[in-house]
Motif scaffolding. Structure first.
Motif, mmCIF file in Angstrom:
data_model
loop_
_atom_site.group_PDB
_atom_site.id
_atom_site.type_symbol
_atom_site.label_atom_id
_atom_site.label_comp_id
_atom_site.label_asym_id
_atom_site.label_seq_id
_atom_site.Cartn_x
_atom_site.Cartn_y
_atom_site.Cartn_z
ATOM 1 N N ALA A 1 13.101 9.580 5.126
ATOM 2 C CA ALA A 1 12.553 8.899 3.959
ATOM 3 C C ALA A 1 11.334 9.661 3.461
ATOM 4 O O ALA A 1 10.647 10.331 4.228
ATOM 5 N N SER A 2 11.074 9.531 2.186
ATOM 6 C CA SER A 2 9.904 10.169 1.583
ATOM 7 C C SER A 2 8.838 9.121 1.315
ATOM 8 O O SER A 2 9.142 8.030 0.836
ATOM 9 N N LEU A 3 7.614 9.487 1.605
ATOM 10 C CA LEU A 3 6.482 8.652 1.243
ATOM 11 C C LEU A 3 6.209 8.904 -0.230
ATOM 12 O O LEU A 3 6.033 10.051 -0.653
ATOM 13 N N CYS A 4 6.216 7.858 -1.018
ATOM 14 C CA CYS A 4 5.983 7.996 -2.462
ATOM 15 C C CYS A 4 4.489 8.225 -2.695
ATOM 16 O O CYS A 4 3.693 7.297 -2.626
ATOM 17 N N TYR B 1 0.796 -1.220 0.000
ATOM 18 C CA TYR B 1 0.000 0.000 0.000
ATOM 19 C C TYR B 1 0.830 1.273 0.000
ATOM 20 O O TYR B 1 0.364 2.317 -0.457
ATOM 21 N N GLN B 2 2.028 1.181 0.545
ATOM 22 C CA GLN B 2 2.882 2.366 0.604
ATOM 23 C C GLN B 2 4.316 1.985 0.297
ATOM 24 O O GLN B 2 4.749 0.865 0.573
ATOM 25 N N LYS B 3 5.026 2.961 -0.249
ATOM 26 C CA LYS B 3 6.470 2.832 -0.418
ATOM 27 C C LYS B 3 7.097 4.077 0.187
ATOM 28 O O LYS B 3 6.722 5.200 -0.130
ATOM 29 N N TRP B 4 8.019 3.842 1.093
ATOM 30 C CA TRP B 4 8.851 4.904 1.660
ATOM 31 C C TRP B 4 10.235 4.693 1.071
ATOM 32 O O TRP B 4 10.667 3.550 0.903
ATOM 33 N N PHE C 1 17.625 2.951 -0.208
ATOM 34 C CA PHE C 1 16.805 2.330 0.842
ATOM 35 C C PHE C 1 15.338 2.464 0.463
ATOM 36 O O PHE C 1 14.904 3.507 -0.019
ATOM 37 N N TYR C 2 14.560 1.395 0.714
ATOM 38 C CA TYR C 2 13.106 1.515 0.576
ATOM 39 C C TYR C 2 12.395 0.528 1.487
ATOM 40 O O TYR C 2 12.942 -0.493 1.874
ATOM 41 N N TRP C 3 11.189 0.908 1.856
ATOM 42 C CA TRP C 3 10.314 0.102 2.707
ATOM 43 C C TRP C 3 8.972 -0.015 1.990
ATOM 44 O O TRP C 3 8.407 0.990 1.549
ATOM 45 N N LEU C 4 8.461 -1.226 1.865
ATOM 46 C CA LEU C 4 7.170 -1.481 1.226
ATOM 47 C C LEU C 4 6.206 -1.944 2.311
ATOM 48 O O LEU C 4 6.450 -2.961 2.968
ATOM 49 N N ILE C 5 5.129 -1.227 2.497
ATOM 50 C CA ILE C 5 4.215 -1.462 3.612
ATOM 51 C C ILE C 5 2.974 -2.234 3.160
ATOM 52 O O ILE C 5 2.258 -1.803 2.266
ATOM 53 N N ALA C 6 2.721 -3.372 3.849
ATOM 54 C CA ALA C 6 1.565 -4.217 3.545
ATOM 55 C C ALA C 6 0.515 -4.189 4.652
ATOM 56 O O ALA C 6 -0.664 -4.425 4.389
#
Length: 107
Positions: free
Chosen positions: A84-87, A33-36, A43-48
């Motif tokens: 980090a930026s929220l895409c 649902y989100q990518k930071w 660096f990236y974080w994928l939020i489920a």
């Protein structure tokens, strides 16, 4: 320039499942649902999943090392504290599709 409260922005996403709501879904089929991201350092974080009351997410973290990237619990504070930026243009998709998008993204 308008300053965006990243923590508030993260909490606006009503459609993100709560923690454990997708535990029966295989990783490649989980909806991201989100990518930071911190693109300058890869660096990236994928939020489920997201627990808004505890600011804990479940997702995939890649800290510029594909070999050691992994699924797990993430404090939302971590990407925020690291600037980090929220895409904002991220469209929810399966993890499998997210991986395709990320490999096709321009460097």
């Amino acid at each position: 320039m308008e300053r965006v409260d990243k923590k508030t922005e993260c909490e606006k996403k009503e459609d993100i499942p709560k923690i454990y709501e997708t535990e029966d879904i295989p990783a490649e089929k989980k909806i991201i649902y989100q990518k930071w991201e911190i693109p300058q350092i890869g660096f990236y974080w994928l939020i489920a999943e997201l627990d808004r009351s505890e600011n804990i997410a479940y997702g995939y973290a890649n800290l510029n090392d594909d070999l050691f990237a992994e699924w797990g619990y993430i404090s939302i504070e971590e990407p925020i504290e690291n600037n980090a930026s929220l895409c904002r243009d991220w469209k929810p998709c399966t993890f499998e599709e997210a991986q395709k998008r990320l490999t096709q993204a321009p460097s």
